[in-house]
Scaffold this motif. Structure first.
Motif, short mmCIF file in Angstrom:
data_model
loop_
_atom_site.label_atom_id
_atom_site.label_comp_id
_atom_site.label_asym_id
_atom_site.label_seq_id
_atom_site.Cartn_x
_atom_site.Cartn_y
_atom_site.Cartn_z
N GLN A 182 9.85 -0.21 -8.91
CA GLN A 182 10.90 -1.15 -8.49
C GLN A 182 12.29 -0.54 -8.56
OE1 GLN A 182 10.71 -5.17 -9.32
NE2 GLN A 182 8.88 -4.91 -8.07
N GLU A 183 12.47 0.36 -9.52
CA GLU A 183 13.79 0.95 -9.71
C GLU A 183 14.11 1.95 -8.61
OE1 GLU A 183 11.29 1.00 -11.84
OE2 GLU A 183 11.90 -0.27 -13.51
N GLY A 184 13.10 2.36 -7.84
CA GLY A 184 13.30 3.39 -6.83
C GLY A 184 13.00 2.90 -5.43
N ALA A 185 12.07 3.57 -4.76
CA ALA A 185 11.76 3.22 -3.35
C ALA A 185 11.21 1.80 -3.26
CB ALA A 185 10.75 4.22 -2.79
N SER A 186 10.61 1.31 -4.31
CA SER A 186 10.14 -0.07 -4.39
C SER A 186 9.25 -0.46 -3.22
CB SER A 186 11.40 -0.96 -4.46
OG SER A 186 11.05 -2.29 -4.62
N MET A 187 8.35 0.42 -2.90
CA MET A 187 7.45 0.18 -1.78
C MET A 187 6.34 -0.78 -2.23
SD MET A 187 5.99 3.25 0.40
CE MET A 187 5.56 2.86 2.06
N ALA A 188 5.97 -1.70 -1.36
CA ALA A 188 4.88 -2.61 -1.72
C ALA A 188 3.56 -1.82 -1.68
CB ALA A 188 4.81 -3.75 -0.73
N ALA A 189 2.72 -2.07 -2.69
CA ALA A 189 1.45 -1.33 -2.76
C ALA A 189 0.65 -1.50 -1.48
CB ALA A 189 0.64 -1.81 -3.96
N GLN A 190 0.76 -2.69 -0.85
CA GLN A 190 -0.05 -2.90 0.36
C GLN A 190 0.46 -2.13 1.57
OE1 GLN A 190 1.40 -5.41 -1.38
NE2 GLN A 190 2.28 -6.96 -0.02
N ARG A 191 1.57 -1.41 1.41
CA ARG A 191 2.04 -0.54 2.49
C ARG A 191 1.53 0.89 2.33
NH1 ARG A 191 4.40 -2.86 6.16
NH2 ARG A 191 5.71 -4.69 5.91
N ILE A 192 0.71 1.08 1.30
CA ILE A 192 0.15 2.40 1.05
C ILE A 192 -1.36 2.34 1.30
CG2 ILE A 192 -0.18 4.23 -0.67
CD1 ILE A 192 2.26 3.17 -2.16
N THR A 193 -1.88 3.31 2.02
CA THR A 193 -3.33 3.36 2.24
C THR A 193 -3.85 4.75 1.89
OG1 THR A 193 -3.14 1.78 4.06
CG2 THR A 193 -5.17 3.09 3.98
N VAL A 194 -4.92 4.74 1.12
CA VAL A 194 -5.56 6.01 0.75
C VAL A 194 -6.92 6.07 1.44
CG1 VAL A 194 -6.53 7.36 -1.16
CG2 VAL A 194 -4.38 6.11 -1.48
N SER A 195 -7.15 7.14 2.16
CA SER A 195 -8.44 7.29 2.85
C SER A 195 -9.33 8.28 2.11
CB SER A 195 -8.18 7.80 4.28
OG SER A 195 -9.39 8.12 4.92
N THR A 196 -10.58 7.87 1.92
CA THR A 196 -11.50 8.76 1.21
C THR A 196 -12.79 8.95 2.00
OG1 THR A 196 -12.76 9.11 -0.83
CG2 THR A 196 -12.48 6.83 -0.14
N ASP A 248 -16.78 -3.95 -5.36
CA ASP A 248 -16.39 -4.41 -6.68
C ASP A 248 -14.86 -4.42 -6.88
OD1 ASP A 248 -17.50 -5.32 -8.98
OD2 ASP A 248 -17.25 -3.40 -10.03
N ILE A 249 -14.15 -3.88 -5.89
CA ILE A 249 -12.69 -3.80 -6.03
C ILE A 249 -12.08 -5.16 -5.66
CG2 ILE A 249 -10.60 -2.74 -5.05
CD1 ILE A 249 -12.32 -0.21 -4.57
N PRO A 250 -11.29 -5.74 -6.56
CA PRO A 250 -10.69 -7.03 -6.23
C PRO A 250 -9.63 -6.87 -5.13
CG PRO A 250 -10.08 -6.32 -8.47
CD PRO A 250 -10.87 -5.21 -7.87
N LEU A 251 -9.64 -7.79 -4.16
CA LEU A 251 -8.67 -7.70 -3.06
C LEU A 251 -7.73 -8.90 -3.11
CD1 LEU A 251 -11.13 -6.78 -0.15
CD2 LEU A 251 -9.63 -5.22 -1.40
N HIS A 252 -6.50 -8.68 -2.68
CA HIS A 252 -5.57 -9.81 -2.55
C HIS A 252 -6.02 -10.70 -1.40
CE1 HIS A 252 -2.98 -8.05 -5.39
NE2 HIS A 252 -2.61 -7.03 -4.63
N ARG A 253 -5.37 -11.84 -1.31
CA ARG A 253 -5.75 -12.83 -0.31
C ARG A 253 -5.82 -12.24 1.11
NH1 ARG A 253 -2.79 -16.80 1.99
NH2 ARG A 253 -0.96 -15.96 0.97
N LYS A 254 -4.80 -11.46 1.46
CA LYS A 254 -4.76 -10.97 2.84
C LYS A 254 -5.23 -9.52 2.95
CE LYS A 254 -0.97 -13.81 4.52
NZ LYS A 254 0.48 -13.79 4.68
N GLN A 255 -5.86 -9.02 1.90
CA GLN A 255 -6.20 -7.61 1.89
C GLN A 255 -7.62 -7.33 2.40
OE1 GLN A 255 -5.94 -5.75 -1.97
NE2 GLN A 255 -5.06 -3.88 -1.09
N PHE A 256 -7.76 -6.24 3.10
CA PHE A 256 -9.05 -5.81 3.62
C PHE A 256 -9.30 -4.37 3.21
CE2 PHE A 256 -7.64 -9.14 6.38
CZ PHE A 256 -8.79 -9.78 6.82
N VAL A 257 -10.55 -3.97 3.28
CA VAL A 257 -10.85 -2.54 3.19
C VAL A 257 -11.01 -2.05 4.63
CG1 VAL A 257 -12.53 -0.80 2.44
CG2 VAL A 257 -11.97 -2.73 0.94
#
Ligand code: SAH
Ligand code: SF4
Length: 344
Positions: A182-196, A248-257
């Motif tokens: 929050q003190e820095g770029a304060s990017m929302a986690a849902q704006r980050i995607t990690v592909s595996t 098993d990963i909990p998702l937010h209301r509007k979150q998808f994999v």
């Protein structure tokens, strides 16, 4: 000399207070460098002692731009040279009149997927946190200098460049923490995607250590036999187990994999493949991203016809699974997925 871009907010704060200085300095610095995106030393209200400590004892070095290629669609591919001479690529992708950035996490990759240009290099080494953050900072700098204006904003960060992010979990996690602070770029986690590719040891840590961040799995075939050929680590970490962990990963209301599905002509692009894929995903909070294969030098795989891609998509849509076909960006500069190779 340690890098400023290596430090989480708490680490920076601890270093500052351990030297008997005010914790507020960490706020000012994170704000100055990450929120305001300054590349020069802070000229705001900061004690002399903190300035000396930070600018005297820490490095602010960033990757050096070794080469830039601009595609006709505003995509820009950066080839960065790191301190040890290694090279990695970062791609700036136009998105809704703003931008997304695709970051690399390793020099090369150990997973050796059969269709991937990066995989052909093998793994040279993991990137350090400051090299991951450094790619993004350099892209911000370039945008500010070359395409200034209200649209020069980076809305999304995707870890889909060179490397398997979960094989360099600690650095990727910390880079995410820095972006989210929050003190820095304060990017929302849902704006980050990690592909595996389905690296299970990393996925096992996801639930507790990457809350809120979006996950994308490179699925590519619902059948183990084909997936083994495409993504060799499927032999060790089979899809079924990988999916079990993801479920098993909990998702937010509007979150998808996101499930990425590479389409290769006559290999995994049939109606039967589409149906099996849909059966596998139909009860999940899933979005499917179809990626027509991007030809890479030395590969015998081919991209299917557009009509095949559309037919595949229709099967998925008939199962009511949200499906997108990834429009290839930066095609004319080999910046599209899986075309990143820094040996040449
Ligand atoms: N290592 C991670 C992230 C980097 S690759 C992973 O594999 O998910 C990002 C995406 O590009 C993956 O879905 C990967 O399968 C895809 N990709 C790799 N080579 C490709 C190619 N030649 N054509 C299209 N997509 C490709
Ligand atoms: Fe590595 Fe991803 Fe390429 Fe596979 S597709 S070799 S995991 S970068």
């Amino acid at each position: 000399m340690s890098s400023f871009y290596e430090l989480s907010y708490n680490e920076l704060k601890d270093i500052i207070t351990a030297n008997g200085l005010s914790a507020r300095g960490a706020n000012v610095l994170y704000n100055w460098h990450y929120k305001k995106k300054n590349f020069e030393p802070c000229v705001e209200d900061l004690s002399k002692g903190t300035k000396e400590l930070v600018y005297g004892a820490m490095s602010f070095g960033l990757p050096r731009i070794s080469h830039i290629q601009k595609a006709s669609d505003l995509t820009v591919k950066f080839l960065f040279e790191l301190e040890d001479g290694s090279k990695v690529e970062t791609v700036l992708i136009p998105f809704n009149r703003k931008y997304s950035v695709c970051l690399s996490t390793q020099v090369g990759c150990a997973m050796k997927c059969s269709f991937c240009f990066t995989g052909m290099q093998g793994l040279k080494r993991n990137l350090k946190v400051h090299e991951i953050i450094g790619q993004l900072m350099m892209v911000h700098k370039w945008l500010g200098e070359n395409r200034p204006g209200p649209d020069a904003r980076i809305l999304n960060v995707v870890f889909m460049g060179q490397g398997e992010p979960l094989h360099n979990f600690d650095a990727v996690k910390k880079a995410c923490d820095i972006l989210i602070a929050q003190e820095g770029a304060s990017m929302a986690a849902q704006r980050i995607t990690v592909s595996t590719s389905g690296y299970l040891p990393g996925l096992m840590r996801w639930k507790d250590e990457m809350p809120g961040v979006n996950l994308a799995l490179s699925l590519h075939s619902p059948f183990d036999e084909i997936r083994n050929e495409l993504i060799p680590i499927n032999q060790r970490y089979p899809l079924k187990e990988v999916l079990k962990f993801i479920d098993d990963i909990p998702l937010h209301r509007k979150q998808f994999v996101t499930y990425e599905y590479l389409l290769i002509k006559n290999l995994n692009d049939s109606e039967e493949d589409a149906k099996a894929l849909a059966e596998l995903l139909k009860d999940k909070r899933a979005i499917i991203n179809l990626i027509p294969f991007n030809p890479v030098p030395g590969s015998h795989y081919q991209r299917p016809e557009l009509s095949t891609v559309r037919a595949f998509e229709e099967v998925l849509v008939s199962y009511k699974i949200p499906t997108m076909v990834r429009v290839t960006k930066g095609d004319d500069i080999l910046a599209a997925c899986g075309q990143l190779n820094t040996n040449s």
